[in-house]
Scaffold this motif. Sequence first.
Motif, PDB file in Angstrom:
ATOM      1  N   THR A 137       0.830  -1.206   0.000  1.00  0.00           N
ATOM      2  CA  THR A 137       0.000   0.000   0.000  1.00  0.00           C
ATOM      3  C   THR A 137       0.862   1.253   0.000  1.00  0.00           C
ATOM      4  O   THR A 137       0.566   2.222  -0.715  1.00  0.00           O
ATOM      5  CB  THR A 137      -0.942  -0.003   1.219  1.00  0.00           C
ATOM      6  N   GLN A 138       1.929   1.261   0.767  1.00  0.00           N
ATOM      7  CA  GLN A 138       2.830   2.418   0.785  1.00  0.00           C
ATOM      8  C   GLN A 138       3.471   2.639  -0.584  1.00  0.00           C
ATOM      9  O   GLN A 138       3.600   3.777  -1.043  1.00  0.00           O
ATOM     10  CB  GLN A 138       3.914   2.230   1.856  1.00  0.00           C
ATOM     11  N   THR A 139       3.844   1.559  -1.240  1.00  0.00           N
ATOM     12  CA  THR A 139       4.438   1.659  -2.572  1.00  0.00           C
ATOM     13  C   THR A 139       3.428   2.226  -3.572  1.00  0.00           C
ATOM     14  O   THR A 139       3.762   3.107  -4.372  1.00  0.00           O
ATOM     15  CB  THR A 139       4.931   0.287  -3.045  1.00  0.00           C
ATOM     16  N   ILE A 140       2.203   1.744  -3.510  1.00  0.00           N
ATOM     17  CA  ILE A 140       1.156   2.250  -4.402  1.00  0.00           C
ATOM     18  C   ILE A 140       0.907   3.732  -4.143  1.00  0.00           C
ATOM     19  O   ILE A 140       0.772   4.524  -5.078  1.00  0.00           O
ATOM     20  CB  ILE A 140      -0.137   1.429  -4.237  1.00  0.00           C
ATOM     21  N   ASN A 141       0.856   4.124  -2.874  1.00  0.00           N
ATOM     22  CA  ASN A 141       0.622   5.531  -2.541  1.00  0.00           C
ATOM     23  C   ASN A 141       1.751   6.415  -3.087  1.00  0.00           C
ATOM     24  O   ASN A 141       1.489   7.500  -3.614  1.00  0.00           O
ATOM     25  CB  ASN A 141       0.479   5.717  -1.039  1.00  0.00           C
ATOM     26  N   LYS A 142       2.990   5.976  -2.959  1.00  0.00           N
ATOM     27  CA  LYS A 142       4.116   6.757  -3.490  1.00  0.00           C
ATOM     28  C   LYS A 142       4.010   6.896  -5.002  1.00  0.00           C
ATOM     29  O   LYS A 142       4.276   7.963  -5.556  1.00  0.00           O
ATOM     30  CB  LYS A 142       5.449   6.106  -3.104  1.00  0.00           C
ATOM     31  N   THR A 143       3.616   5.815  -5.678  1.00  0.00           N
ATOM     32  CA  THR A 143       3.458   5.859  -7.125  1.00  0.00           C
ATOM     33  C   THR A 143       2.369   6.849  -7.522  1.00  0.00           C
ATOM     34  O   THR A 143       2.550   7.673  -8.425  1.00  0.00           O
ATOM     35  CB  THR A 143       3.113   4.461  -7.682  1.00  0.00           C
ATOM     36  N   MET A 144       1.244   6.794  -6.826  1.00  0.00           N
ATOM     37  CA  MET A 144       0.142   7.696  -7.146  1.00  0.00           C
ATOM     38  C   MET A 144       0.518   9.151  -6.864  1.00  0.00           C
ATOM     39  O   MET A 144       0.155  10.054  -7.627  1.00  0.00           O
ATOM     40  CB  MET A 144      -1.110   7.298  -6.360  1.00  0.00           C
ATOM     41  N   GLN A 145       1.256   9.396  -5.796  1.00  0.00           N
ATOM     42  CA  GLN A 145       1.685  10.760  -5.488  1.00  0.00           C
ATOM     43  C   GLN A 145       2.645  11.278  -6.555  1.00  0.00           C
ATOM     44  O   GLN A 145       2.566  12.442  -6.966  1.00  0.00           O
ATOM     45  CB  GLN A 145       2.336  10.809  -4.102  1.00  0.00           C
ATOM     46  N   ALA A 146       3.539  10.414  -7.022  1.00  0.00           N
ATOM     47  CA  ALA A 146       4.470  10.819  -8.075  1.00  0.00           C
ATOM     48  C   ALA A 146       3.723  11.110  -9.375  1.00  0.00           C
ATOM     49  O   ALA A 146       4.035  12.072 -10.079  1.00  0.00           O
ATOM     50  CB  ALA A 146       5.522   9.734  -8.298  1.00  0.00           C
ATOM     51  N   GLU A 147       2.722  10.291  -9.685  1.00  0.00           N
ATOM     52  CA  GLU A 147       1.930  10.533 -10.889  1.00  0.00           C
ATOM     53  C   GLU A 147       1.181  11.865 -10.784  1.00  0.00           C
ATOM     54  O   GLU A 147       1.129  12.632 -11.744  1.00  0.00           O
ATOM     55  CB  GLU A 147       0.923   9.407 -11.107  1.00  0.00           C
ATOM     56  N   ALA A 148       0.583  12.130  -9.637  1.00  0.00           N
ATOM     57  CA  ALA A 148      -0.188  13.359  -9.462  1.00  0.00           C
ATOM     58  C   ALA A 148       0.695  14.598  -9.544  1.00  0.00           C
ATOM     59  O   ALA A 148       0.240  15.661  -9.961  1.00  0.00           O
ATOM     60  CB  ALA A 148      -0.925  13.322  -8.128  1.00  0.00           C
ATOM     61  N   ALA A 149       1.947  14.490  -9.163  1.00  0.00           N
ATOM     62  CA  ALA A 149       2.859  15.634  -9.179  1.00  0.00           C
ATOM     63  C   ALA A 149       3.606  15.778 -10.514  1.00  0.00           C
ATOM     64  O   ALA A 149       4.369  16.714 -10.682  1.00  0.00           O
ATOM     65  CB  ALA A 149       3.872  15.498  -8.048  1.00  0.00           C
ATOM     66  N   ALA A 150       3.348  14.878 -11.446  1.00  0.00           N
ATOM     67  CA  ALA A 150       4.078  14.899 -12.719  1.00  0.00           C
ATOM     68  C   ALA A 150       3.724  16.144 -13.539  1.00  0.00           C
ATOM     69  O   ALA A 150       2.666  16.740 -13.388  1.00  0.00           O
ATOM     70  CB  ALA A 150       3.755  13.647 -13.515  1.00  0.00           C
ATOM     71  N   HIS A 193       3.715  16.104 -16.966  1.00  0.00           N
ATOM     72  CA  HIS A 193       3.170  15.718 -18.268  1.00  0.00           C
ATOM     73  C   HIS A 193       1.741  15.212 -18.122  1.00  0.00           C
ATOM     74  O   HIS A 193       1.461  14.376 -17.271  1.00  0.00           O
ATOM     75  CB  HIS A 193       4.054  14.649 -18.911  1.00  0.00           C
ATOM     76  N   TRP A 194       0.866  15.724 -18.955  1.00  0.00           N
ATOM     77  CA  TRP A 194      -0.549  15.397 -18.836  1.00  0.00           C
ATOM     78  C   TRP A 194      -0.869  13.909 -18.931  1.00  0.00           C
ATOM     79  O   TRP A 194      -1.773  13.452 -18.244  1.00  0.00           O
ATOM     80  CB  TRP A 194      -1.390  16.211 -19.822  1.00  0.00           C
ATOM     81  N   PRO A 195      -0.179  13.094 -19.750  1.00  0.00           N
ATOM     82  CA  PRO A 195      -0.552  11.675 -19.751  1.00  0.00           C
ATOM     83  C   PRO A 195      -0.303  11.010 -18.397  1.00  0.00           C
ATOM     84  O   PRO A 195      -1.027  10.108 -17.996  1.00  0.00           O
ATOM     85  CB  PRO A 195       0.351  11.055 -20.820  1.00  0.00           C
ATOM     86  N   THR A 196       0.707  11.471 -17.683  1.00  0.00           N
ATOM     87  CA  THR A 196       1.045  10.854 -16.407  1.00  0.00           C
ATOM     88  C   THR A 196       0.025  11.206 -15.327  1.00  0.00           C
ATOM     89  O   THR A 196      -0.418  10.344 -14.580  1.00  0.00           O
ATOM     90  CB  THR A 196       2.452  11.286 -15.964  1.00  0.00           C
ATOM     91  N   TYR A 197      -0.360  12.481 -15.231  1.00  0.00           N
ATOM     92  CA  TYR A 197      -1.276  12.855 -14.156  1.00  0.00           C
ATOM     93  C   TYR A 197      -2.744  12.706 -14.528  1.00  0.00           C
ATOM     94  O   TYR A 197      -3.607  12.799 -13.669  1.00  0.00           O
ATOM     95  CB  TYR A 197      -0.996  14.264 -13.625  1.00  0.00           C
ATOM     96  N   SER A 198      -3.054  12.435 -15.779  1.00  0.00           N
ATOM     97  CA  SER A 198      -4.465  12.376 -16.158  1.00  0.00           C
ATOM     98  C   SER A 198      -4.971  10.977 -16.500  1.00  0.00           C
ATOM     99  O   SER A 198      -6.155  10.810 -16.769  1.00  0.00           O
ATOM    100  CB  SER A 198      -4.715  13.304 -17.341  1.00  0.00           C
ATOM    101  N   TRP A 199      -4.119   9.969 -16.458  1.00  0.00           N
ATOM    102  CA  TRP A 199      -4.598   8.660 -16.883  1.00  0.00           C
ATOM    103  C   TRP A 199      -5.637   8.083 -15.933  1.00  0.00           C
ATOM    104  O   TRP A 199      -6.594   7.446 -16.365  1.00  0.00           O
ATOM    105  CB  TRP A 199      -3.446   7.672 -17.104  1.00  0.00           C
ATOM    106  N   ARG A 200      -5.516   8.307 -14.630  1.00  0.00           N
ATOM    107  CA  ARG A 200      -6.517   7.776 -13.705  1.00  0.00           C
ATOM    108  C   ARG A 200      -7.875   8.448 -13.888  1.00  0.00           C
ATOM    109  O   ARG A 200      -8.897   7.753 -13.939  1.00  0.00           O
ATOM    110  CB  ARG A 200      -6.027   7.873 -12.267  1.00  0.00           C
ATOM    111  N   PRO A 201      -7.941   9.782 -13.982  1.00  0.00           N
ATOM    112  CA  PRO A 201      -9.255  10.385 -14.273  1.00  0.00           C
ATOM    113  C   PRO A 201      -9.823   9.907 -15.617  1.00  0.00           C
ATOM    114  O   PRO A 201     -11.023   9.699 -15.740  1.00  0.00           O
ATOM    115  CB  PRO A 201      -8.967  11.885 -14.298  1.00  0.00           C
ATOM    116  N   PHE A 202      -8.948   9.711 -16.615  1.00  0.00           N
ATOM    117  CA  PHE A 202      -9.406   9.211 -17.912  1.00  0.00           C
ATOM    118  C   PHE A 202     -10.046   7.831 -17.750  1.00  0.00           C
ATOM    119  O   PHE A 202     -11.114   7.560 -18.317  1.00  0.00           O
ATOM    120  CB  PHE A 202      -8.228   9.152 -18.894  1.00  0.00           C
TER     121      PHE A 202
END
Length: 182
Positions: A93-106, A108-117
């Motif tokens: 869970t900690q690893t997943i949270n770090k990944t999601m935080q890194a994606e949200a702070a990216a 580039h739009w493909p990186t931070y927008s893929w989950r909302p997409f």
Amino acid sequence: MPLIPIAMALAQFAPMIAGWLGGSKAENVAQKVVGVAQAVTGQSAPDAALAAIQSDPNLAMQFQKAVLDQQVELAKLSQEEAIAQINADVTNTQTINKTMQAEAAADHWPTYSWRPFVGFCFAIAWIGDYLALPILHGYNPAIIVPTIPPEAWMAVGAVLGVASYFRGRMQATPNIPSDNRG
């Protein structure tokens, strides 16, 4: 015969054994249970110890008592497996949270927008599959309503749920930094 099936057969005489025989420590627990059976019966072969306990009610009672005497140690072996599983889940869970935080702070739009997409695609698919197509099928029976396996819905729903939770937390709490991209 492997030790786990013998230990499961011995569980008919001491039912709590079955609860301890799970996970990676199952072999250790089974070895301990079979060792108790061998000590009680005086048999060196696990199969012979099981057969002796099955055929002699007095040995079965002695085995039950010996297992009860060892109950704390056997339960501890099982508990160690549960604790190891919990620790692995926490790390994951900690690893997943770090990944999601890194994606949200990216940047580039493909990186931070893929989950909302994925969330929007999920909503469109859900509305189409469960609302639009059944209505259209009522007007035209030639329109086929596809069956989507539940696992597919669960996978997409899990991504959507986690993303929505963190996105909602960010929007509801003013002290969480945001770059207002969503």
